[in-house]
Scaffold this active site. Structure first.
Site, short mmCIF file in Angstrom:
data_model
loop_
_atom_site.label_atom_id
_atom_site.label_comp_id
_atom_site.label_asym_id
_atom_site.label_seq_id
_atom_site.Cartn_x
_atom_site.Cartn_y
_atom_site.Cartn_z
N LYS A 223 1.04 -1.36 0.20
CA LYS A 223 0.10 0.13 0.06
C LYS A 223 0.78 1.24 -0.07
O LYS A 223 2.02 1.46 0.44
CB LYS A 223 -0.97 -0.16 1.21
N ARG A 265 -2.64 -10.27 4.72
CA ARG A 265 -3.07 -10.60 3.43
C ARG A 265 -1.95 -9.76 2.72
O ARG A 265 -1.72 -8.55 2.48
CB ARG A 265 -4.34 -9.76 3.47
N1 PMM Z 1 -7.26 -4.43 0.31
C1 PMM Z 1 -7.30 -4.65 -1.00
C2 PMM Z 1 -8.32 -5.56 -1.40
N2 PMM Z 1 -9.06 -6.40 -0.51
N3 PMM Z 1 -9.34 -6.83 1.73
C3 PMM Z 1 -8.86 -6.95 3.09
N4 PMM Z 1 -9.63 -7.53 3.94
N5 PMM Z 1 -8.12 -5.80 3.56
C4 PMM Z 1 -7.43 -5.31 2.76
O1 PMM Z 1 -6.74 -4.28 3.24
C5 PMM Z 1 -7.76 -5.45 1.27
C6 PMM Z 1 -8.68 -6.39 0.77
C7 PMM Z 1 -6.56 -3.64 -1.92
O2 PMM Z 1 -6.29 -4.12 -3.06
P1 PMM Z 1 -5.26 -5.18 -3.43
O3 PMM Z 1 -6.20 -6.51 -3.59
O4 PMM Z 1 -4.66 -5.22 -4.83
O5 PMM Z 1 -4.40 -5.61 -2.18
#
Ligand code: PMM
Length: 292
Positions: A223, A265
């Site tokens: 991020k 994640r």
């Molecule tokens: N960030 C993204 C997508 N899904 N789900 C959760 N639970 N937490 C997050 O911080 C989160 C998410 C942002 O996009 P990416 O899939 O490219 O990382």
């Protein structure tokens, strides 16, 4: 340790922070958009991430990058369902990253074992019912609005208190809709209606988020706020390629696990898979529990 019910055996038995590997089956996600857009590429990526140590693969079909526009639900389902089916057939644990109840339901039918909703049930009133009926774990991310408007919603007097209170309200809504609180995981939503300062404050307050009484998932991977902590980029003025943040991401995985996070994640799994094990060893040696 906060009880989380409904996880399948291999995951339920983990005594450390789990590692969720990201597979974005999208042409436009902020850090890997387009790279795993075909079914074959996405499945191959899932196999690689599992080999690197992912405990769970988070499959999503809709980008949530700041400013992203929505796709329709048929397109979202078309992107992810074949990928989920194949990964499940290979014996992988899969979660689905979606804000739509219908897509979550179809993904669960295809074999997903957990729903990860960046809106925590707020974007779609049918989501709570789907999750309640399926009796699966549900990730409730802190959310103030869709990606096209979220940057304008990043205003807080006290970000940790406000995110905690708003997450509690989201939990209250889900419980009122019939979801068992013991199936919920909380996520502060780094970068979602948060500027860099907000994200750093939340990251340094995992202990306070755990006081809400639920396991906590940390999604810092690649991020933008991590750019401030990347040496190479600062020294060489190197590219805006988000993968330069993978080292900083692994550092956040170690710190999050040490602070008692339930899961991280991440896009690149290998270093984080080691990081959570280092944290587990250190916590065990210091007499702490393995995870929140
Ligand atoms: N960030 C993204 C997508 N899904 N789900 C959760 N639970 N937490 C997050 O911080 C989160 C998410 C942002 O996009 P990416 O899939 O490219 O990382």
């Amino acid at each position: 340790m906060h009880e989380l019910i409904g996880l399948p055996a291999p995951l339920a038995e983990l005594d450390r922070c789990l590692v969720m590997g990201v597979i974005n089956v999208t042409p436009d996600s902020f850090s890997d958009g387009g790279r795993w857009f075909s079914v074959d590429d996405a499945v191959r990526r899932g196999i690689d991430l599992t080999a690197q140590g992912a405990d769970l693969l988070d499959v999503g079909g809709e980008s949530t990058r700041p400013g992203a526009l929505r796709i329709d639900e048929d397109e979202e389902a078309r992107r992810i369902l074949p990928v989920i089916r194949q990964l499940v057939k290979l014996g992988t644990m899969v979660s689905v990253d979606t804000t739509r109840g219908s897509v979550a339901g179809a993904a669960l039918d295809a074999g997903a074992c957990l729903v990860n909703d960046v809106s925590g049930g707020r974007a779609d009133p049918t989501m709570a019912r789907v999750v309640a009926q399926a009796q699966v774990p549900f990730v409730v991310m802190h959310w103030r609005g869709h990606s096209d408007v979220m940057e304008s919603l990043a205003h807080y007097d006290d970000v940790v208190s406000e995110v905690s209170a708003e997450l509690s309200a989201q939990v209250g809504e889900l419980v009122a809709a019939g979801v068992d609180e013991r199936r919920l995981v909380l996520d502060p939503g780094f970068g979602f209606a948060k500027n860099a300062r907000h994200s750093w404050e939340l990251f340094s307050s995992i202990d306070r988020l755990l006081e809400l009484g639920r396991p906590v998932l940390i999604g810092t991977s690649r991020k933008r706020f991590l750019a401030e902590a990347v040496a190479v980029q600062q020294i060489s003025g190197a590219s805006a390629d988000p993968s330069v943040r993978d080292g900083a991401t692994a550092a956040t995985s170690a710190l999050a696990a040490a602070a008692g996070a339930w899961g991280v994640r991440v896009h690149e799994v290998a270093a984080s898979a080691d990081a959570v094990r280092v944290a587990a060893r250190a916590r065990a040696a210091s007499g702490g529990v393995s995870h929140g």
